[in-house]
Design an enzyme around this catalytic site. Structure first.
Site, mmCIF file in Angstrom:
data_model
loop_
_atom_site.group_PDB
_atom_site.id
_atom_site.type_symbol
_atom_site.label_atom_id
_atom_site.label_comp_id
_atom_site.label_asym_id
_atom_site.label_seq_id
_atom_site.Cartn_x
_atom_site.Cartn_y
_atom_site.Cartn_z
ATOM 1 N N HIS A 1 -7.636 0.770 -6.164
ATOM 2 C CA HIS A 1 -7.776 -0.098 -4.982
ATOM 3 C C HIS A 1 -8.459 -1.405 -5.424
ATOM 4 C CE1 HIS A 1 -7.800 -1.275 -0.942
ATOM 5 N NE2 HIS A 1 -8.624 -0.421 -0.394
ATOM 6 N N GLN B 1 -10.181 -3.948 -2.830
ATOM 7 C CA GLN B 1 -11.443 -3.446 -2.286
ATOM 8 C C GLN B 1 -12.575 -3.708 -3.278
ATOM 9 O OE1 GLN B 1 -12.250 -1.742 0.809
ATOM 10 N NE2 GLN B 1 -14.260 -2.291 0.014
ATOM 11 N N ASP C 1 -17.170 7.343 -0.832
ATOM 12 C CA ASP C 1 -15.860 7.243 -0.163
ATOM 13 C C ASP C 1 -15.517 8.632 0.360
ATOM 14 O OD1 ASP C 1 -13.303 6.409 0.651
ATOM 15 O OD2 ASP C 1 -12.434 6.589 -1.365
ATOM 16 N N CYS D 1 -16.327 1.811 1.347
ATOM 17 C CA CYS D 1 -15.129 0.998 1.577
ATOM 18 C C CYS D 1 -14.624 1.143 3.004
ATOM 19 C CB CYS D 1 -14.040 1.384 0.578
ATOM 20 S SG CYS D 1 -13.633 3.138 0.598
ATOM 21 N N ARG E 1 -13.569 -8.482 2.376
ATOM 22 C CA ARG E 1 -12.155 -8.226 2.089
ATOM 23 C C ARG E 1 -11.339 -9.474 2.408
ATOM 24 N NH1 ARG E 1 -10.062 -3.112 2.022
ATOM 25 N NH2 ARG E 1 -8.279 -4.226 1.168
ATOM 26 N N ARG F 1 0.878 -1.186 0.000
ATOM 27 C CA ARG F 1 0.000 0.000 0.000
ATOM 28 C C ARG F 1 0.906 1.223 0.000
ATOM 29 N NH1 ARG F 1 -5.190 1.473 3.667
ATOM 30 N NH2 ARG F 1 -6.019 0.075 2.099
HETATM 31 N N1 CP Z 1 -11.113 0.008 2.863
HETATM 32 C C1 CP Z 1 -9.829 -0.085 3.231
HETATM 33 O O1 CP Z 1 -8.933 -0.322 2.429
HETATM 34 O O2 CP Z 1 -9.620 0.064 4.573
HETATM 35 P P1 CP Z 1 -8.232 0.256 5.300
HETATM 36 O O3 CP Z 1 -7.682 1.592 4.883
HETATM 37 O O4 CP Z 1 -8.565 0.207 6.764
HETATM 38 O O5 CP Z 1 -7.307 -0.855 4.895
HETATM 39 N N1 NVA Z 2 -9.853 6.933 -1.050
HETATM 40 C C1 NVA Z 2 -9.470 6.436 0.241
HETATM 41 C C2 NVA Z 2 -9.726 4.975 0.350
HETATM 42 C C3 NVA Z 2 -9.418 4.375 1.693
HETATM 43 C C4 NVA Z 2 -9.667 2.914 1.744
HETATM 44 C C5 NVA Z 2 -8.008 6.762 0.483
HETATM 45 O O1 NVA Z 2 -7.197 6.571 -0.432
HETATM 46 O O2 NVA Z 2 -7.669 7.206 1.583
#
Ligand code: CP
Ligand code: NVA
Length: 300
Positions: A128, A131, A218, A258, A286, A101
């Site tokens: 993502h 997700q 989101d 999400c 997930r 990530r």
């Molecule tokens: N939705 C999601 O990716 O959550 P986290 O940021 O907690 O991993």
């Molecule tokens: N768009 C958000 C998604 C988190 C799961 C971010 O990137 O922070």
């Protein structure tokens, strides 16, 4: 095999992942062990925070008979400037796969290019994919399929939107997006969507939500955009799933997020609580879908 972005998966491969995920979910609920990755180790590199992605990948590897290492980029040499191409080659000598990530999509692509083990994208600024595979699994569970369903996303045209458009169109859903002007999703993805399915993008929330079977939102400010958060609160006012939006959607519409959610911003507390069942099924999925991704990536 890598999972760098959803564009790389064919509709057939997505369905295979969803089918495996359903099977693994059924087995877990029934106490059936499935040590399909016995003795394998996943390294999980995090440059951004995470609750769901971190815990579900770690538990997923445990369920599959393997193990997972949490690697904060703050503590790795990569955080001090060691090149990705060296990190990739070193980690490939120790691990069986990497989940990462981070900010830049290029970093994930480079890890895959220079390493010799599967790389899974656990979120970048661009997309993502894990997700959205969980989202598709949840839509199929709740709606019984994809065809004939309209998926409407309201909010920032961000990493989630980019992957949702690709996943929704690949599964044959109609996809509509409502976002403020200047905050649209990736231009190439929108072009691809318009050429390959039924896709619209507007700044009019009610227009996008009319007749929707799935409403999705989101955060207004993603990780890395903290300094813009106050300005974004003004720009995104109204880009919210609330009672008025629910009125124009299909009366049986499901609501998805999400998570993490900001009640009173992109979604009202009452809508979130009324649809908590769907939203937390989505979070649970997930785990199941990522196990399916891990098995596919580690064995193909
Ligand atoms: N939705 C999601 O990716 O959550 P986290 O940021 O907690 O991993
Ligand atoms: N768009 C958000 C998604 C988190 C799961 C971010 O990137 O922070």
């Amino acid at each position: 095999m890598h999972l760098l972005k959803l564009q790389d998966l064919s509709p057939k491969q997505i369905v295979e992942i969803l089918n495996t995920a359903d099977q693994l979910k059924f087995e877990k609920k029934n106490g059936i062990t499935h040590h399909l990755l016995k003795g394998k180790t996943l390294g999980m590199i995090f440059t951004k925070s995470s609750t769901r992605t971190r815990v579900s990948f770690e538990v997923g590897m445990y369920d599959l008979g393997g193990s997972a290492l949490f690697l904060s980029s703050r503590d790795l040499q990569i955080g001090r400037g060691e090149p990705v191409e060296d990190t990739a080659r070193v980690l490939s000598r120790y691990l069986d796969g990497i989940m990462i990530r981070t900010f830049e999509q290029k970093e994930v692509e480079d890890l895959a290019k220079y390493g010799s083990i599967p790389v899974i994208n656990g979120l970048t600024d661009y997309c993502h994919p894990c997700q959205v595979l969980a989202d598709l699994m949840t839509i199929r569970e709740h709606k019984g399929g994809f065809t004939g369903n309209k998926l409407c996303y309201i909010g920032d045209g961000n990493n989630m939107t980019n992957s949702l458009i690709v996943g929704g169109i690949k599964m044959g859903m109609e996809v509509s997006v409502a976002c403020p002007k200047g905050y649209e999703p990736d231009a190439e993805i929108m072009k691809w969507a318009a050429e390959n399915g039924k896709f619209t993008c507007t700044d009019n929330v009610l227009e996008a939500a009319t007749g929707a079977d799935v409403l999705y939102t989101d955060v207004w400010a993603s990780m890395g955009q903290e300094s813009e958060a106050e300005e974004r609160k003004k720009i995104f006012t109204g880009y919210q799933i609330n009672a008025n939006v629910m009125k124009v959607a299909n009366e049986k519409a499901m609501v998805m997020h999400c998570l993490p959610a900001h009640r009173g911003e992109e979604i009202t507390a009452d809508v979130l609580e009324a649809h908590a069942n769907e939203i937390f099924d989505e979070a649970e999925n997930r785990l199941h879908v990522q196990k399916a991704v891990l098995v596919k990536c580690f064995t193909e």
